[in-house]
Design a protein around this motif. Structure first.
Motif, mmCIF file in Angstrom:
data_model
loop_
_atom_site.group_PDB
_atom_site.id
_atom_site.type_symbol
_atom_site.label_atom_id
_atom_site.label_comp_id
_atom_site.label_asym_id
_atom_site.label_seq_id
_atom_site.Cartn_x
_atom_site.Cartn_y
_atom_site.Cartn_z
ATOM 1 N N GLY A 155 0.805 -1.216 0.000
ATOM 2 C CA GLY A 155 0.000 0.000 0.000
ATOM 3 C C GLY A 155 0.838 1.265 0.000
ATOM 4 O O GLY A 155 0.477 2.233 0.643
ATOM 5 N N GLY A 156 1.970 1.277 -0.658
ATOM 6 C CA GLY A 156 2.822 2.457 -0.728
ATOM 7 C C GLY A 156 3.727 2.628 0.476
ATOM 8 O O GLY A 156 4.541 3.546 0.511
ATOM 9 N N LYS A 157 3.633 1.771 1.475
ATOM 10 C CA LYS A 157 4.476 1.867 2.657
ATOM 11 C C LYS A 157 5.439 0.686 2.670
ATOM 12 O O LYS A 157 5.092 -0.419 2.258
ATOM 13 C CB LYS A 157 3.645 1.860 3.935
ATOM 14 N N THR A 158 6.654 0.942 3.143
ATOM 15 C CA THR A 158 7.650 -0.127 3.249
ATOM 16 C C THR A 158 8.037 -0.301 4.702
ATOM 17 O O THR A 158 8.002 0.651 5.489
ATOM 18 C CB THR A 158 8.912 0.196 2.422
ATOM 19 N N LYS A 159 8.413 -1.533 5.039
ATOM 20 C CA LYS A 159 8.799 -1.821 6.410
ATOM 21 C C LYS A 159 9.751 -3.011 6.416
ATOM 22 O O LYS A 159 9.600 -3.951 5.652
ATOM 23 C CB LYS A 159 7.576 -2.139 7.267
#
Length: 167
Positions: A155-159
């Protein structure tokens, strides 16, 4: 010259015959299935008393004493008064709910001997998957595999998700 004592020789012959007679008697009894009455079996071990049984608790606690430390104030069980809400007319901003990263786990990796690439063992929504860099499972994309952690995009976020032992 040595003088032979005939009486001692006869006594020793009788002793040897008795010893061999007892040995042969025991062998014959053992193989014939007969019982030797001279054998006394060892006593049976005593039963250990089970002293670890938990007795039934019959005590009751009376909690009507004051707090000795004064930490907890007495509770007021009356209904709290209704709060005046000055912001009741203001509309809230539509914020997207935060993403739950707990549904993805990284369990480990193996190295493909042919292509020398790392393949990560992932668990996404309870389903196990083997992923290499650039692959997508569901809404997750594996960006980078670094043995002790993986970089995942959703969803457009990286972790970064660190390795967790399999449960």
């Amino acid at each position: 010259m040595v003088k032979k004592n005939k009486a001692l020789t006869y006594v020793l012959i009788v002793v040897v015959l008795l010893v061999w007679g007892v040995i042969i008697y025991r062998i014959v009894i053992a193989y014939s299935g007969g019982r030797d009455e001279s054998y006394v079996p060892p006593p049976a071990p005593k039963e250990i008393f089970n002293d670890y049984a938990v007795p039934k608790d019959t005590a009751r606690l009376l909690l009507n004493y004051r707090d000795p430390f004064g930490i907890v104030a007495k509770k007021d069980t009356a209904k709290p008064p209704a709060r005046n809400r000055p912001n009741a007319g203001i509309a809230r901003l539509n914020m997207a709910p935060s993403f739950n990263w707990d549904i993805i786990r990284y369990s480990g990796y193996i190295k493909n001997p042919g292509s020398k690439k790392l393949i990560a063992f992932m668990k996404v929504n309870g389903k196990e998957a083997m992923m290499s860099e650039g692959e997508t499972v569901g809404q997750f994309k594996l960006i980078r595999n670094m043995k002790d952690s993986v970089l995942v995009k959703s969803g457009g976020k990286t972790k970064y998700i660190h390795i967790q032992p399999a449960i």
